[in-house]
Write an enzyme that holds these catalytic residues in place. Structure first.
Site, PDB file in Angstrom:
ATOM      1  N   CYS A 132       0.841  -1.197   0.000  1.00  0.00           N
ATOM      2  CA  CYS A 132       0.000   0.000   0.000  1.00  0.00           C
ATOM      3  C   CYS A 132       0.877   1.248   0.000  1.00  0.00           C
ATOM      4  O   CYS A 132       1.416   1.643   1.039  1.00  0.00           O
ATOM      5  CB  CYS A 132      -0.927  -0.017   1.217  1.00  0.00           C
ATOM      6  SG  CYS A 132      -1.902   1.487   1.365  1.00  0.00           S
ATOM      7  N   CYS A 135      -0.289   4.135   2.212  1.00  0.00           N
ATOM      8  CA  CYS A 135      -0.152   3.893   3.664  1.00  0.00           C
ATOM      9  C   CYS A 135       1.309   4.068   4.093  1.00  0.00           C
ATOM     10  O   CYS A 135       1.585   4.623   5.144  1.00  0.00           O
ATOM     11  CB  CYS A 135      -0.578   2.478   4.042  1.00  0.00           C
ATOM     12  SG  CYS A 135      -2.061   1.890   3.266  1.00  0.00           S
ATOM     13  N   ASP A 136       2.236   3.550   3.299  1.00  0.00           N
ATOM     14  CA  ASP A 136       3.628   3.435   3.759  1.00  0.00           C
ATOM     15  C   ASP A 136       4.627   4.332   3.026  1.00  0.00           C
ATOM     16  O   ASP A 136       5.795   4.385   3.406  1.00  0.00           O
ATOM     17  CB  ASP A 136       4.089   1.970   3.613  1.00  0.00           C
ATOM     18  CG  ASP A 136       3.199   1.028   4.403  1.00  0.00           C
ATOM     19  OD1 ASP A 136       2.712   1.444   5.462  1.00  0.00           O
ATOM     20  OD2 ASP A 136       2.987  -0.126   3.962  1.00  0.00           O
TER      21      ASP A 136
END
Ligand code: NAP
Length: 304
Positions: A132, A135-136
């Protein structure tokens, strides 16, 4: 308590179904195990959902969809569905804490990212391997990363990461991208990304975190090492259909088969969104599926 419609999964398909169902005055419950929005919620900028001239953030769109569905009477409960009894007139939906009864069930559990299946992948998950980018991505500010894949997700992720990282390699197993033209145009212009064509990843090195990857050119068989701090895997998705295996008819790849009314092989059981066998998986087609599923769920409720 008897519901008219229970929707399992709170992505765009589930919330569209909830909106249409609640607005049709059906007693509607939506069960979501984690957070609203599904895969959409982890998308940075959405440029292809009508009605938003400026790109909208996926999480923000999810919040709006949830609030809109609730506004018309949808009950939303965060709980994991662990079993379903779908045969017969009245369906049972069991969660970790409760048992619900309903006249219809709409399955909208979506899909999740496929893994590469390489040695070391499990060990280095969260330590350099991510599924993701939104997200990261921020953990890799000013570092070098590789994105694996050639579809919409991979190209979108590479474009997104290029705004944070020093250098982004896009590693694709063929010599042309699967992604849509608009995304391709953007990546071809992007000076911080380098596309590594005809190549697959064959090894991941690193003890505590990812240090380098080995990539093989599938045309020449030559292998090279690439020093990267992170790998973003975007090689497609797998449907979240384990819960309904042996309960509704699935395709060879485990997507739920429906007719054009979104009904499965079991009367009163519908499926919509990415979990369904279909040709185009987009937020707009998920929403469309959801509306159709709710429309025919209403007809089913009226017929029993
Ligand atoms: P996808 O369209 O299935 O693409 C997967 C990509 O990974 C393909 O390029 C495929 O290569 C490659 N691949 C598959 N298995 C691989 C392996 N084992 N090793 C190396 N490469 C591998 O998946 P997606 O990009 O996640 O998209 C999923 C769905 O969501 C699609 O319908 C997509 O259109 C949609 N989506 C849309 C948007 C948008 O509209 N902005 C954004 C994200 C996702 P090949 O090309 O050679 O098959």
């Amino acid at each position: 308590m008897m519901y008219d419609v229970i929707i399992v999964g709170g992505g765009p398909a589930g919330f569209a179904a909830a909106l249409y169902s609640a607005r049709a005055n059906l007693k509607t419950l939506l069960l979501e195990k984690l957070f609203s929005g599904g895969q959409m919620a982890t998308t940075d900028l959405i440029e292809n959902y009508p009605g938003f001239e400026e790109p909208i953030n996926g999480f923000d769109l999810a919040v709006q969809m949830e609030n809109q569905a609730k506004k018309y009477g949808t009950e939303v409960v965060n709980d994991e569905v662990i079993d379903l009894e779908l045969e017969g007139k009245i369906k049972t939906v069991k969660t970790t804490g409760k048992e619900y009864k309903s006249k219809t069930v709409i399955l909208s559990m979506g899909a999740f990212p496929r893994e590469l299946g390489l040695p070391g992948e499990n060990r280095l998950k969260g330590r350099g391997i991510s599924y993701c980018a939104t997200c990261d991505g921020s953990f890799y500010r000013d570092l070098d990363v590789a994105v694996i894949g050639g579809g919409d997700t991979a190209v979108e992720d590479a474009n997104y990461l290029s705004r944070l990282c020093k250098k982004v390699y896009l590693i694709h197993r063929r010599d042309s991208l699967r992604a849509t033209k608009a995304l391709q145009d953007e990546i071809f212009k992007n000076k911080k990304t380098e596309i590594v064509w005809d190549s697959v990843i064959t090894g991941i090195d690193g003890d505590e975190s990812v240090e380098s990857i080995t990539i093989k050119n599938v045309k020449t068989d030559s292998e090279t090492k690439l020093k990267v701090d992170g790998i973003f895997v975007a090689v497609g998705t797998i449907p979240n259909s384990d819960l309904v295996k042996n309960k509704v008819r699935l395709s060879k790849s485990n997507y739920i088969i429906t007719d054009e009314r979104m009904e499965t092989n079991i009367p009163g059981v519908f499926a919509c969104g990415d979990i369904r066998e279909k040709v185009l998986r987009q937020i707009i087609t998920a929403a469309s599926d959801g509306a159709i599923a709710a429309f025919f769920a209403e007809k089913h409720v009226g017929s029993i």
